[in-house]
Design a protein around this motif. Structure first.
Motif, mmCIF file in Angstrom:
data_model
loop_
_atom_site.group_PDB
_atom_site.id
_atom_site.type_symbol
_atom_site.label_atom_id
_atom_site.label_comp_id
_atom_site.label_asym_id
_atom_site.label_seq_id
_atom_site.Cartn_x
_atom_site.Cartn_y
_atom_site.Cartn_z
ATOM 1 N N ALA A 56 7.345 1.208 10.088
ATOM 2 C CA ALA A 56 6.449 -0.173 10.874
ATOM 3 C C ALA A 56 4.915 0.680 11.106
ATOM 4 O O ALA A 56 3.744 0.385 10.858
ATOM 5 N N VAL A 57 4.885 1.900 11.009
ATOM 6 C CA VAL A 57 3.753 2.602 11.188
ATOM 7 C C VAL A 57 2.766 2.774 9.536
ATOM 8 O O VAL A 57 1.533 2.654 10.062
ATOM 9 N N VAL A 58 3.753 3.335 9.539
ATOM 10 C CA VAL A 58 2.760 3.042 7.806
ATOM 11 C C VAL A 58 2.603 2.053 6.875
ATOM 12 O O VAL A 58 1.328 2.324 6.170
ATOM 13 N N ALA A 59 3.854 1.025 7.380
ATOM 14 C CA ALA A 59 2.729 -0.512 7.080
ATOM 15 C C ALA A 59 2.194 -1.325 7.705
ATOM 16 O O ALA A 59 1.010 -1.494 7.115
ATOM 17 N N LEU A 60 1.461 -0.619 9.137
ATOM 18 C CA LEU A 60 0.809 -1.134 9.186
ATOM 19 C C LEU A 60 -0.503 -0.442 9.469
ATOM 20 O O LEU A 60 -1.820 -0.978 9.702
ATOM 21 N N ALA A 61 0.233 1.355 8.818
ATOM 22 C CA ALA A 61 -1.239 1.662 9.106
ATOM 23 C C ALA A 61 -2.680 0.609 7.587
ATOM 24 O O ALA A 61 -3.551 1.205 7.342
ATOM 25 N N PHE A 62 -1.522 0.354 6.982
ATOM 26 C CA PHE A 62 -2.605 -0.322 5.572
ATOM 27 C C PHE A 62 -2.849 -1.936 5.901
ATOM 28 O O PHE A 62 -3.534 -2.008 5.386
ATOM 29 N N ILE A 63 -1.786 -2.986 6.688
ATOM 30 C CA ILE A 63 -1.791 -3.875 6.623
ATOM 31 C C ILE A 63 -2.673 -4.674 7.852
ATOM 32 O O ILE A 63 -3.880 -4.869 7.419
ATOM 33 N N VAL A 64 -3.319 -3.013 9.112
ATOM 34 C CA VAL A 64 -4.357 -3.535 9.912
ATOM 35 C C VAL A 64 -5.468 -3.275 9.568
ATOM 36 O O VAL A 64 -6.570 -4.645 9.843
ATOM 37 N N PRO A 65 -5.893 -2.516 8.572
ATOM 38 C CA PRO A 65 -7.230 -2.917 7.989
ATOM 39 C C PRO A 65 -7.169 -3.936 7.131
ATOM 40 O O PRO A 65 -8.387 -4.418 7.113
#
Length: 106
Positions: A56-65
């Motif tokens: 989830a953290v890795v995915a969010l590191a891409f998704i949020v920006p």
């Protein structure tokens, strides 16, 4: 109107595959809450939980920006984050389908 591209079809395929596997696994799992009661005792359940949050953290590191660059507001990004932490891979896969349909903001 957006056109379905090859990229969209690939992400839709991955999303559908993930949903089918998830339904098949959880359908025969029995008591789903047993995972949480086993959490303090079994190292495998700790590994699964850690893997879930790391993904989830890795995915969010891409998704949020990426969402920011595509014009998604703060509330939308917060909803993406909370749903990803709550629902796991379903949300990032759904986001990738949406992303393939919406071009980046200039």
């Amino acid at each position: 109107m957006n056109r379905l591209t090859v990229q969209t079809w690939i992400w839709l395929g991955v999303l559908v595959f993930w949903l089918v596997v998830t339904v098949a696994v959880t359908r025969n799992a029995g008591d789903m809450m047993a995972f949480f009661s086993a959490q303090p005792m079994l190292s495998w359940s700790n590994q699964v939980l850690l893997d879930f949050f790391l993904t989830a953290v890795v995915a969010l590191a891409f998704i949020v920006p990426d969402a920011r660059s595509r014009g998604v507001g703060v509330i939308g990004r917060v909803i993406l984050t909370v749903l990803t932490l709550g629902l796991g891979a379903l949300v990032p896969l759904g986001y990738m389908v949406w992303r393939s349909l919406k071009p980046a903001a200039a």
